[in-house]
Motif scaffolding. Sequence first.
Motif, mmCIF file in Angstrom:
data_model
loop_
_atom_site.group_PDB
_atom_site.id
_atom_site.type_symbol
_atom_site.label_atom_id
_atom_site.label_comp_id
_atom_site.label_asym_id
_atom_site.label_seq_id
_atom_site.Cartn_x
_atom_site.Cartn_y
_atom_site.Cartn_z
ATOM 1 N N VAL A 55 0.866 -1.172 0.000
ATOM 2 C CA VAL A 55 0.000 0.000 0.000
ATOM 3 C C VAL A 55 0.906 1.227 0.000
ATOM 4 N N CYS A 56 0.394 2.331 -0.509
ATOM 5 C CA CYS A 56 1.215 3.539 -0.528
ATOM 6 C C CYS A 56 1.455 4.013 0.902
ATOM 7 N N ALA A 57 2.506 4.783 1.073
ATOM 8 C CA ALA A 57 2.957 5.187 2.401
ATOM 9 C C ALA A 57 1.918 5.996 3.175
ATOM 10 N N ILE A 58 1.020 6.667 2.495
ATOM 11 C CA ILE A 58 0.039 7.502 3.197
ATOM 12 C C ILE A 58 -1.314 6.819 3.374
ATOM 13 N N TYR A 59 -1.452 5.589 2.869
ATOM 14 C CA TYR A 59 -2.735 4.894 2.974
ATOM 15 C C TYR A 59 -3.118 4.618 4.429
ATOM 16 N N LEU A 60 -2.258 3.960 5.173
ATOM 17 C CA LEU A 60 -2.601 3.597 6.559
ATOM 18 C C LEU A 60 -2.770 4.821 7.462
ATOM 19 N N PRO A 61 -1.860 5.804 7.421
ATOM 20 C CA PRO A 61 -2.105 7.001 8.228
ATOM 21 C C PRO A 61 -3.424 7.692 7.860
#
Length: 146
Positions: A105-111
């Motif tokens: 997943v892209c780095a900003i998906y979870l945040p």
Amino acid sequence: MKRFLTAAAIATATLTAPMAHAEGPSKLVTVLTAPEAQTQLMAMVLTMQAVEQGKSAHILLCGPAGDLALKDAPETATAGQPPRDMSPQGLMQMIMTKPDTTVEVCAIYLPGKGADASVLLDGVGVAKPDAMAATIMGDDTQVMGF
């Protein structure tokens, strides 16, 4: 003479076409952001076809498509689609079992979801922007976006 030149051109094209294909990129990066299940599934179908043709694959899921990577994915990710009743998440998981494949997943998906990596399927990682940029920019990489 004209027939000879035509035959020579066809023979040259026939002989060089497989070599050009063999020398093409060996890695496919699929960047998937689309929310529609049908588009997500088609991205997985084409990625699987590339893997079956000997390419390594790196799937980057961003935005709504990141939901494919969730253990508790929405029905749009898990419901079977025609014509083979395959789901986007199901085909993605099949791809993950193949050698030389990566799903992140892209780095900003979870945040953006207020979650951590524990919500992701086993084997799905979180992309590091510097490494992902290097992969995308690689000379031996073809990028496909949906």
